[in-house]
Write a protein that holds these residues in place. Structure first.
Motif, short mmCIF file in Angstrom:
data_model
loop_
_atom_site.label_atom_id
_atom_site.label_comp_id
_atom_site.label_asym_id
_atom_site.label_seq_id
_atom_site.Cartn_x
_atom_site.Cartn_y
_atom_site.Cartn_z
N CYS A 31 0.84 -1.21 0.00
CA CYS A 31 0.00 0.00 0.00
C CYS A 31 0.88 1.25 0.00
O CYS A 31 0.88 2.04 0.96
N LEU A 32 1.64 1.43 -1.07
CA LEU A 32 2.59 2.54 -1.14
C LEU A 32 1.90 3.89 -1.37
O LEU A 32 2.55 4.93 -1.27
N HIS A 33 0.59 3.86 -1.67
CA HIS A 33 -0.11 5.13 -1.82
C HIS A 33 -0.16 5.89 -0.50
O HIS A 33 -0.30 7.12 -0.49
N ARG A 34 -0.01 5.16 0.63
CA ARG A 34 0.04 5.83 1.93
C ARG A 34 1.25 6.75 2.03
O ARG A 34 1.18 7.81 2.65
N LEU A 38 0.98 10.66 2.95
CA LEU A 38 1.65 11.19 4.14
C LEU A 38 2.68 12.26 3.76
O LEU A 38 2.80 13.27 4.46
N CYS A 39 3.43 12.02 2.69
CA CYS A 39 4.40 13.02 2.25
C CYS A 39 3.70 14.30 1.77
O CYS A 39 4.23 15.40 1.93
N ALA A 274 18.13 -0.04 1.85
CA ALA A 274 18.14 1.26 2.51
C ALA A 274 17.31 2.29 1.75
O ALA A 274 16.77 3.22 2.34
N THR A 275 17.19 2.11 0.44
CA THR A 275 16.38 3.02 -0.37
C THR A 275 14.89 2.75 -0.19
O THR A 275 14.08 3.68 -0.08
N LEU A 276 14.52 1.47 -0.14
CA LEU A 276 13.10 1.10 -0.07
C LEU A 276 12.56 1.05 1.36
O LEU A 276 11.35 1.16 1.56
N PHE A 277 13.44 0.88 2.33
CA PHE A 277 13.00 0.67 3.71
C PHE A 277 12.11 1.80 4.24
O PHE A 277 11.12 1.52 4.93
N THR A 283 4.43 2.59 5.36
CA THR A 283 3.25 1.74 5.20
C THR A 283 2.90 1.05 6.51
O THR A 283 1.72 0.87 6.83
N ALA A 284 3.92 0.66 7.29
CA ALA A 284 3.66 0.06 8.61
C ALA A 284 3.09 1.10 9.57
O ALA A 284 2.20 0.79 10.37
N THR A 285 3.61 2.32 9.50
CA THR A 285 3.11 3.39 10.37
C THR A 285 1.64 3.68 10.09
O THR A 285 0.85 3.90 11.01
N GLY A 286 1.26 3.65 8.82
CA GLY A 286 -0.12 3.92 8.46
C GLY A 286 -1.01 2.70 8.48
O GLY A 286 -2.22 2.81 8.23
N SER A 287 -0.45 1.55 8.80
CA SER A 287 -1.23 0.31 8.79
C SER A 287 -2.07 0.19 10.06
O SER A 287 -1.65 0.58 11.15
N GLU A 288 -3.24 -0.39 9.91
CA GLU A 288 -4.09 -0.75 11.05
C GLU A 288 -4.12 -2.27 11.13
O GLU A 288 -5.17 -2.90 11.00
N ALA A 289 -2.95 -2.83 11.35
CA ALA A 289 -2.81 -4.29 11.31
C ALA A 289 -3.67 -4.96 12.37
O ALA A 289 -4.26 -6.02 12.13
N ASP A 290 -3.75 -4.35 13.57
CA ASP A 290 -4.52 -4.95 14.66
C ASP A 290 -5.99 -5.06 14.32
O ASP A 290 -6.63 -6.07 14.54
N HIS A 291 -6.54 -3.98 13.73
CA HIS A 291 -7.96 -4.00 13.35
C HIS A 291 -8.20 -4.97 12.20
O HIS A 291 -9.24 -5.64 12.15
#
Length: 340
Positions: A31-34, A38-39, A274-277, A283-291
């Motif tokens: 989900c790279l659109h996040r 965000l940017c 290092a470029t993609l990380f 994407t992890a920051t914007g993820s709602e993995a728990d929900h």
């Protein structure tokens, strides 16, 4: 016969749930659109992300590209090691000249690595580590979530735990500070031991590469979500429990990053990673993995895959190391407080 059929149906259902969770994790990572959204919301985030791309993508990866596509071919032309490339055929009569050319070329390439790539590699590691944390923090700010409060994301994973109990995990005052320091030390040591475990699996014949791929996927997935969990003040025990209980989801999340670097040599793979990380951190920051995982479990009537002890070996090694250090008592104190 009936027991065997029940076992087959149970295994099939778990396999299906595991695949669905893996696929959800893979989709979340893609989900790279996040990142774009965000940017767009945060200029500071855009600047930090751009700096990562400039250092690791343009400078580091560009240097590797120039080395392989220009510098090495030029050196092979100036200092050839094959007779057809030599203008004066009398040189071919003495193979020692060609050996000297080959050795000199190898020395020049190693000097280039020593004077440019290795310092750039070390500089990139230090600076990128600082920038990744800033990127996650700016991403949290852009989402309006950066508040010094304990996250509610993993509450459902703790059996019969109230919200007030979340704040009792760490006592107030100097005790809480010391336990926090102990958690950070233990976390660094745990991930270091896990990295050694990942490295060691690469030497296992036949299945080693597949195991290595899976462990690296988990390692990068944990790194990506660790920034979010640190900012959300999720305790180490809870993040490990959540991670190991949803191992299929995090394997799927880590796969895209590892797929991008798995076939490259070490230097190039680091530059690509290092470029993609930063993209996967966002994407992890914007993820709602728990929900997302919770909604899946509701469809499965609370059934899960069970906890997989991914960090078991790393935990044993870490505790062994900590037993020789004064800081080992901090982890024991933390466990004692949780029992009380």
């Amino acid at each position: 016969m009936a027991d065997n059929m029940a076992l087959i149906r149970s295994s099939s259902a778990k396999l299906k749930r595991g695949f669905l969770l893996w696929f959800e994790g893979f989709k979340e990572a893609c989900c790279l659109h996040r990142v774009v959204m965000l940017c767009y919301k945060s200029r500071s985030l855009l600047i930090r992300t751009g700096q990562c791309f400039l250092l690791n993508g343009l400078i580091f990866l560009g240097s590797v590209f120039i080395l392989k596509s220009f510098v090495i071919p030029v050196l092979q032309w100036i200092l050839p090691d094959y007779c057809p490339h030599v203008s004066f055929q009398e040189i071919c009569a003495s193979s020692s000249i060609l050996k000297i050319y080959s050795a000199l070329r190898a020395v020049l390439i190693q000097l280039l690595h020593l004077c440019w790539f290795y310092p750039l590699y070390a500089f990139s590691i230090v600076l990128s580590a600082i920038w990744y944390n800033d990127i996650a923090k700016h991403g949290f700010v852009a989402m309006g979530k950066y508040k010094p409060a304990v996250a509610e994301s993993l509450v459902q994973k703790v059996p019969s735990a109230s919200k007030d109990a979340e704040y009792e995990d760490k006592p107030a005052g100097i005790g809480g500070v010391m336990i926090g320091i102990g958690e950070q030390v233990y976390s660094v040591l745990l991930l270091s031991c896990f990295f050694l475990e990942v490295y060691a699996t690469g030497f296992i014949p036949y299945v080693g590469r597949a195991i290595n791929f899976l462990l690296i996927s988990w390692m990068y997935a944990y790194y990506c979500f660790e920034y979010k969990w640190n900012l959300s003040e999720v305790s180490l025990d809870r993040r490990l429990d959540f991670f190991e209980s949803n191992w299929a989801f995090f394997a799927g999340f880590g796969n895209p990053c590892v797929l991008a670097i798995f076939c490259f040599p070490p230097l190039e793979s680091y530059a690509v990673m290092a470029t993609l990380f930063p993209l996967f951190v966002l994407t992890a920051t914007g993820s709602e993995a728990d929900h997302l995982i919770s909604s899946k479990r509701k469809n499965w009537r609370g059934a899960g895959l069970g906890r997989l002890p991914i960090f078991y070996v790393a935990d044993m090694l870490s505790m062994r190391v900590l037993s020789f250090l004064p800081l080992g008592s901090l982890h024991e104190q933390e466990q004692g407080n949780k029992v009380l």
